[in-house]
Design a protein around this motif. Sequence first.
Motif, PDB file in Angstrom:
ATOM      1  N   ILE A   2       0.860  -1.185   0.000  1.00  0.00           N
ATOM      2  CA  ILE A   2       0.000   0.000   0.000  1.00  0.00           C
ATOM      3  C   ILE A   2       0.900   1.239   0.000  1.00  0.00           C
ATOM      4  CG2 ILE A   2      -1.570   1.314   1.491  1.00  0.00           C
ATOM      5  CD1 ILE A   2      -2.958  -1.263   2.145  1.00  0.00           C
ATOM      6  N   GLU A   3       0.706   2.106  -1.005  1.00  0.00           N
ATOM      7  CA  GLU A   3       1.559   3.302  -1.109  1.00  0.00           C
ATOM      8  C   GLU A   3       1.128   4.340  -0.086  1.00  0.00           C
ATOM      9  OE1 GLU A   3      -0.892   2.584  -3.277  1.00  0.00           O
ATOM     10  OE2 GLU A   3       0.276   1.140  -4.412  1.00  0.00           O
ATOM     11  N   SER A   4      -0.136   4.282   0.329  1.00  0.00           N
ATOM     12  CA  SER A   4      -0.664   5.273   1.255  1.00  0.00           C
ATOM     13  C   SER A   4      -0.339   4.873   2.694  1.00  0.00           C
ATOM     14  CB  SER A   4      -2.177   5.328   1.053  1.00  0.00           C
ATOM     15  OG  SER A   4      -2.766   6.110   2.030  1.00  0.00           O
ATOM     16  N   LYS A   5      -0.272   5.859   3.591  1.00  0.00           N
ATOM     17  CA  LYS A   5      -0.059   5.549   5.008  1.00  0.00           C
ATOM     18  C   LYS A   5      -1.389   5.369   5.732  1.00  0.00           C
ATOM     19  CE  LYS A   5       4.418   5.956   5.026  1.00  0.00           C
ATOM     20  NZ  LYS A   5       5.159   4.680   5.069  1.00  0.00           N
ATOM     21  N   THR A   6      -2.479   5.656   5.044  1.00  0.00           N
ATOM     22  CA  THR A   6      -3.799   5.479   5.665  1.00  0.00           C
ATOM     23  C   THR A   6      -4.709   4.700   4.722  1.00  0.00           C
ATOM     24  OG1 THR A   6      -4.569   7.583   4.778  1.00  0.00           O
ATOM     25  CG2 THR A   6      -3.726   7.605   7.031  1.00  0.00           C
ATOM     26  N   ILE A   7      -5.611   3.953   5.343  1.00  0.00           N
ATOM     27  CA  ILE A   7      -6.627   3.197   4.613  1.00  0.00           C
ATOM     28  C   ILE A   7      -7.957   3.602   5.249  1.00  0.00           C
ATOM     29  CG2 ILE A   7      -7.470   0.875   4.040  1.00  0.00           C
ATOM     30  CD1 ILE A   7      -4.483   0.027   5.056  1.00  0.00           C
ATOM     31  N   ALA A   8      -8.886   4.095   4.453  1.00  0.00           N
ATOM     32  CA  ALA A   8     -10.162   4.553   5.021  1.00  0.00           C
ATOM     33  C   ALA A   8     -10.990   3.338   5.441  1.00  0.00           C
ATOM     34  CB  ALA A   8     -10.915   5.424   4.025  1.00  0.00           C
ATOM     35  N   HIS A   9     -11.164   3.198   6.755  1.00  0.00           N
ATOM     36  CA  HIS A   9     -11.816   2.038   7.354  1.00  0.00           C
ATOM     37  C   HIS A   9     -13.333   2.119   7.131  1.00  0.00           C
ATOM     38  CE1 HIS A   9     -13.162  -0.042  11.253  1.00  0.00           C
ATOM     39  NE2 HIS A   9     -12.583  -0.987  10.539  1.00  0.00           N
ATOM     40  N   ARG A  10     -13.898   1.062   6.567  1.00  0.00           N
ATOM     41  CA  ARG A  10     -15.337   1.022   6.210  1.00  0.00           C
ATOM     42  C   ARG A  10     -15.679   2.222   5.323  1.00  0.00           C
ATOM     43  NH1 ARG A  10     -17.742  -0.713  12.226  1.00  0.00           N
ATOM     44  NH2 ARG A  10     -16.017  -2.100  12.715  1.00  0.00           N
ATOM     45  N   PHE A  11     -14.808   2.576   4.422  1.00  0.00           N
ATOM     46  CA  PHE A  11     -14.875   3.727   3.493  1.00  0.00           C
ATOM     47  C   PHE A  11     -14.606   5.051   4.207  1.00  0.00           C
ATOM     48  CE2 PHE A  11     -18.141   1.498   0.440  1.00  0.00           C
ATOM     49  CZ  PHE A  11     -17.144   0.683  -0.055  1.00  0.00           C
ATOM     50  N   GLY A  12     -14.403   5.018   5.510  1.00  0.00           N
ATOM     51  CA  GLY A  12     -14.214   6.260   6.281  1.00  0.00           C
ATOM     52  C   GLY A  12     -15.418   6.482   7.174  1.00  0.00           C
ATOM     53  N   ALA A  13     -15.516   5.633   8.221  1.00  0.00           N
ATOM     54  CA  ALA A  13     -16.765   5.529   8.990  1.00  0.00           C
ATOM     55  C   ALA A  13     -17.162   6.802   9.737  1.00  0.00           C
ATOM     56  CB  ALA A  13     -16.652   4.358   9.968  1.00  0.00           C
ATOM     57  N   ALA A  14     -16.236   7.765   9.859  1.00  0.00           N
ATOM     58  CA  ALA A  14     -16.630   9.018  10.519  1.00  0.00           C
ATOM     59  C   ALA A  14     -17.169  10.040   9.512  1.00  0.00           C
ATOM     60  CB  ALA A  14     -15.434   9.610  11.267  1.00  0.00           C
ATOM     61  N   LEU A  15     -17.019   9.738   8.232  1.00  0.00           N
ATOM     62  CA  LEU A  15     -17.441  10.699   7.199  1.00  0.00           C
ATOM     63  C   LEU A  15     -18.920  10.580   6.878  1.00  0.00           C
ATOM     64  CD1 LEU A  15     -14.527  10.103   4.619  1.00  0.00           C
ATOM     65  CD2 LEU A  15     -14.651  11.891   6.374  1.00  0.00           C
ATOM     66  N   GLY A  16     -19.496   9.411   7.170  1.00  0.00           N
ATOM     67  CA  GLY A  16     -20.884   9.131   6.815  1.00  0.00           C
ATOM     68  C   GLY A  16     -21.202   7.720   7.248  1.00  0.00           C
ATOM     69  N   PRO A  17     -22.402   7.214   6.898  1.00  0.00           N
ATOM     70  CA  PRO A  17     -22.735   5.844   7.300  1.00  0.00           C
ATOM     71  C   PRO A  17     -21.734   4.847   6.694  1.00  0.00           C
ATOM     72  CG  PRO A  17     -24.383   6.731   5.770  1.00  0.00           C
ATOM     73  CD  PRO A  17     -23.476   7.855   6.113  1.00  0.00           C
ATOM     74  N   GLU A  18     -21.124   4.045   7.553  1.00  0.00           N
ATOM     75  CA  GLU A  18     -20.039   3.167   7.121  1.00  0.00           C
ATOM     76  C   GLU A  18     -20.450   2.246   5.977  1.00  0.00           C
ATOM     77  OE1 GLU A  18     -19.722   1.512  11.092  1.00  0.00           O
ATOM     78  OE2 GLU A  18     -20.325  -0.454  10.337  1.00  0.00           O
ATOM     79  N   ASN A  19     -19.475   1.971   5.099  1.00  0.00           N
ATOM     80  CA  ASN A  19     -19.664   0.993   4.014  1.00  0.00           C
ATOM     81  C   ASN A  19     -20.749   1.383   3.007  1.00  0.00           C
ATOM     82  OD1 ASN A  19     -17.655  -0.935   4.761  1.00  0.00           O
ATOM     83  ND2 ASN A  19     -19.019  -1.880   6.254  1.00  0.00           N
ATOM     84  N   THR A  20     -21.055   2.681   2.872  1.00  0.00           N
ATOM     85  CA  THR A  20     -22.073   3.096   1.889  1.00  0.00           C
ATOM     86  C   THR A  20     -21.446   3.953   0.787  1.00  0.00           C
ATOM     87  OG1 THR A  20     -22.705   5.162   2.978  1.00  0.00           O
ATOM     88  CG2 THR A  20     -23.877   3.151   3.668  1.00  0.00           C
ATOM     89  N   ALA A  21     -22.195   4.079  -0.317  1.00  0.00           N
ATOM     90  CA  ALA A  21     -21.707   4.856  -1.464  1.00  0.00           C
ATOM     91  C   ALA A  21     -21.561   6.338  -1.114  1.00  0.00           C
ATOM     92  CB  ALA A  21     -22.670   4.682  -2.638  1.00  0.00           C
ATOM     93  N   ALA A  22     -22.437   6.849  -0.254  1.00  0.00           N
ATOM     94  CA  ALA A  22     -22.360   8.274   0.113  1.00  0.00           C
ATOM     95  C   ALA A  22     -21.044   8.556   0.832  1.00  0.00           C
ATOM     96  CB  ALA A  22     -23.542   8.640   1.004  1.00  0.00           C
ATOM     97  N   THR A  23     -20.642   7.639   1.668  1.00  0.00           N
ATOM     98  CA  THR A  23     -19.396   7.806   2.420  1.00  0.00           C
ATOM     99  C   THR A  23     -18.188   7.626   1.504  1.00  0.00           C
ATOM    100  OG1 THR A  23     -20.518   7.170   4.403  1.00  0.00           O
ATOM    101  CG2 THR A  23     -18.135   6.904   4.433  1.00  0.00           C
TER     102      THR A  23
END
Length: 248
Positions: A2-23
């Motif tokens: 992985i070239e990145s130092k971060t991986i957005a967990h569950r697409f980024g669970a604090a950004l929106g509802p986890e594991n959804t297209a909106a997030t």
Amino acid sequence: MIESKTIAHRFGAALGPENTAATLKRAVELGVCWVEFDASLLKDGTVIVFHDEEFDRCTDKTGLLKDATWQDVSQMDGGSWFSPDFKGEPILELGAALRLLDEVGMNINLEIKVNGAEHVELTERVHQIVAENWSGKNKLLYSSFSHEALVHLRKMDNTAQIGHLFEDLPSDWQAQAEAVKAITIHADVDELSRNDIMSVKAAGYPLYLYTVNDVAQGLGLLDQGVDAVFTDCPDAFKDTSSPAGALL
Ligand code: G3P
Ligand code: MG
């Protein structure tokens, strides 16, 4: 890997509802290039992008995934529990999610989420859905807590990229990783000691730890040799100024 130092967990669970297209859309807008998500099996063989064994926490319905069909899940609201702004957000079927991820050029860590005795059926369904819906132009790293699922995946596919997922690090972690030809080790940040980190690194594996939402903690781990962290908050890491620059 992985070239990145971060991986957005569950697409980024604090950004929106986890594991959804909106997030996922929010993650893409932030410039995220690696996401993790969970693939779970329904009664009718459909695979959905969903973390829990039951619907209660992340939808407007209750009950177990193993008792539900796609017909049931397609009626659910997967967004209101997070905020009214996401009312009506659908749960993603895996094939649709993969097409979307492909379209936005995302690299993915697909976690095979085994909750019962379904490791063979789920792994086979996931592998087939990937074959039908993922172009391969970006990277795909499979992972699972289920050693049996990873053994089955390796039997089916000698070229799959596999990360072995652990909570704490068992004494035979390396034998387990070697048995499935894993190329990365993923583990729980709260369960790993400094010695564990050193052992994994000394054995030559990239090490990814979940779930790190505190930027100072994340930077400290990277200093210790951890290669990347799963985070719910890719936005927080994006703004980090560190000697290495932004971490996304
Ligand atoms: O794959 C890393 C992490 O997602 C594992 O834990 O429970 O969030 O799926 P969990
Ligand atoms: Mg996961």
